[in-house]
Design a protein around this motif. Structure first.
Motif, mmCIF file in Angstrom:
data_model
loop_
_atom_site.group_PDB
_atom_site.id
_atom_site.type_symbol
_atom_site.label_atom_id
_atom_site.label_comp_id
_atom_site.label_asym_id
_atom_site.label_seq_id
_atom_site.Cartn_x
_atom_site.Cartn_y
_atom_site.Cartn_z
ATOM 1 N N GLY A 66 -2.047 10.044 -7.196
ATOM 2 C CA GLY A 66 -3.202 9.170 -7.292
ATOM 3 C C GLY A 66 -2.909 7.703 -7.044
ATOM 4 O O GLY A 66 -3.800 6.856 -7.151
ATOM 5 N N THR A 67 -1.668 7.387 -6.714
ATOM 6 C CA THR A 67 -1.275 5.986 -6.519
ATOM 7 C C THR A 67 -1.851 5.431 -5.224
ATOM 8 O O THR A 67 -1.799 6.078 -4.175
ATOM 9 N N GLU A 68 -2.378 4.221 -5.309
ATOM 10 C CA GLU A 68 -2.865 3.531 -4.111
ATOM 11 C C GLU A 68 -2.005 2.313 -3.782
ATOM 12 O O GLU A 68 -1.662 2.085 -2.617
ATOM 13 N N ASN A 69 -1.656 1.552 -4.806
ATOM 14 C CA ASN A 69 -0.864 0.330 -4.601
ATOM 15 C C ASN A 69 0.453 0.429 -5.364
ATOM 16 O O ASN A 69 0.492 0.926 -6.484
ATOM 17 N N ASP A 95 3.778 2.364 -9.906
ATOM 18 C CA ASP A 95 2.338 2.426 -9.668
ATOM 19 C C ASP A 95 1.707 1.140 -10.209
ATOM 20 O O ASP A 95 1.658 0.909 -11.420
ATOM 21 N N ASP A 102 0.854 -1.180 0.000
ATOM 22 C CA ASP A 102 0.000 0.000 0.000
ATOM 23 C C ASP A 102 0.889 1.230 0.000
ATOM 24 O O ASP A 102 1.935 1.242 0.657
ATOM 25 N N VAL A 103 0.498 2.265 -0.723
ATOM 26 C CA VAL A 103 1.345 3.454 -0.812
ATOM 27 C C VAL A 103 1.616 4.050 0.566
ATOM 28 O O VAL A 103 2.675 4.644 0.810
ATOM 29 N N ASP A 104 0.692 3.876 1.508
ATOM 30 C CA ASP A 104 0.890 4.416 2.857
ATOM 31 C C ASP A 104 1.966 3.675 3.630
ATOM 32 O O ASP A 104 2.447 4.172 4.660
#
Length: 450
Positions: free
Chosen positions: A435-438, A361, A344-346
């Motif tokens: 906008g990246t999530e994963n 991405d 996850d990007v976080d």
């Protein structure tokens, strides 16, 4: 008592002689400070090498002072070095432990060459060897990894492997030897400390003689590995031949009742192939569907042909292509291994990474990805170069890459796009953005880091 055991151990294992000069790696901790005392008391000619990796601030500086003072007290040469370990980590993408290991052993070798030392002594003891056994057990390294820490390897010697940590501490206290405790030894951040502080003490509650028992077990495993090594060497002499620049393993000359997958692994282990590749080849041979497949190392390709395994240099026109699915974890690549992780990007602490790490991405990728050698005509949009398309060949010229390294240059491809010029630069179109999530994180791991 410890001094007599030390003297006998060094003599019986032929670790060094009275005529040789020994470079002692001394950190300031109890193990290495006791090792220094024992060598001096036994009359060996020694020098002291101390590394400051600049990871613990003032605490590390105080280690410097103690080791230098103790060397002066004994009247032996002292060598000190300060390393910018975090800069090395940033440049290579290695772990702190791997970077520090490379820095210190490279420096030790340099000192030996420049100052005429014959051996390098490291203060590993029996408890360290037991911990190494368990670390390798969970990593799945096989029998060879379960033989613990070797007492000698080239000019590297470990003269305290006979002793437990308890014996070493008791000797230090009885002889008033000063030492310092590294605060990082109390942290369970490191895998070794998880065993040292958590698992091993609980086992010792059940079996107080656990270290001694495990030391005996490791010695038996080491004997078993020596027996296997001798058997593999006999098989090699009988079934392996060299024909010009290629090596041929005649599997028909190997007893079929032997575990052939294991025999293949042992025969090819010294040919530059990593374990994952050899395992894949062994499975393909056992299942009878390996004909036509290629298995790659940094410089060689292996294939199965009519019951033989043939190893040759990689042809210049060979693409060395491998496919990557979302479930792929490792792919051999140019002498190392690409490690694929989904995150996850976080969970990504830092978007700026060394060239050995690519953050992509995930949503923009099309599987299966391909990993292959670059070819003429390849081009991509290098990150940070204004969105301009550039040929891979021009990038390699700009980076002054040598011809042999050019031949070993790999790319990661999604659809028809190169998304990473491996070890150099990602494609800007696939970079992590707002906008990246994963994220797909790909790291280059040298084979000795697996």
């Amino acid at each position: 008592m410890l001094q007599e055991k030390f003297s006998s151990y060094v003599r019986e294992r032929s670790l060094c002689t009275a005529d040789e000069r020994i470079l002692l790696a001394v950190s300031g901790g109890v193990d290495s400070m006791v090792m220094l005392s024992l060598f001096v008391r036994c009359g060996y000619r020694v020098g002291v090498a101390h590394c400051n990796f600049q990871l613990r601030g003032r605490e590390a500086d105080e280690d410097d002072v103690l080791v230098e003072q103790q060397a002066a007290r004994y009247g032996v040469p002292y060598f000190g070095a300060r390393f910018d370990t975090l800069a090395e980590v940033a440049a290579t993408g290695d772990s702190v432990e791997m970077a520090a290991r490379r820095l210190r052993y490279g420096w030790f070798d340099k000192l030996c060459d420049e100052h005429g030392y014959d051996k390098i002594a490291i203060a590993h003891h029996a408890d360290d060897s037991v911990e190494t056994f368990f670390i390798n057990l969970i990593r799945g390294t096989g029998l060879r990894g379960l033989t613990g820490i070797h007492v000698a390897n080239g000019r590297l010697i470990r003269p305290l492997l006979f002793s437990t940590r308890r014996e070493i501490v008791d000797y230090a206290l009885a002889n008033k030897i000063p030492y310092r405790e590294d605060s990082s030894n109390a942290s369970t951040k490191y895998l070794r400390n998880k065993f040292r502080l958590g698992i091993v003490p609980r086992i010792k509650e059940i079996s107080p003689q656990f270290t001694e028992t495990m030391t005996s077990n490791v010695e038996r495993l080491t004997s078993a590995q020596s027996f296997i090594d001798r058997g593999i060497e006999l098989i090699r002499q009988h079934a392996v031949r060299t024909e010009g620049d290629r090596t041929v393993i005649e599997m028909s000359l190997i007893d079929p009742l032997l575990p052939l997958h294991f025999v293949i692994f042992e025969l090819m282990r010294g040919m530059g192939f990593n374990g994952e590749v050899i395992d894949s080849l062994g499975r393909a041979f056992a299942e009878g569907h390996g004909s036509g497949k290629r298995f790659f190392s940094k410089d060689s390709v292996a294939y199965i042909d009519r019951g033989r395994i043939i190893v040759t240099p990689i042809p210049d026109d060979e693409s060395c292509e491998s496919l990557v699915t979302p479930r792929t974890e490792r792919i051999p690549c140019g002498g190392g291994t690409l490690w694929f992780e989904h995150a996850d990007v976080d969970d990504i602490d830092e978007l700026r990474q060394p060239p050995t790490v690519a953050l992509l991405d995930e949503a923009k990728l099309s599987y299966p990805l391909k990993v292959r050698r670059w070819s003429e005509g390849d081009a991509f949009v290098p990150f940070g170069m204004g969105g301009r398309r550039k040929k891979v060949s021009d990038m390699l010229i700009d980076d002054k890459v040598s011809l042999p390294d050019k031949r070993r240059q790999f790319v990661v491809v999604s659809g028809g796009d190169i998304v990473w010029l491996v070890g150099r630069r990602i494609d800007e179109r696939y970079a992590v953005g707002s906008g990246t999530e994963n994220v797909l994180r790909i790291r280059i791991l040298p084979d000795d880091d697996l």
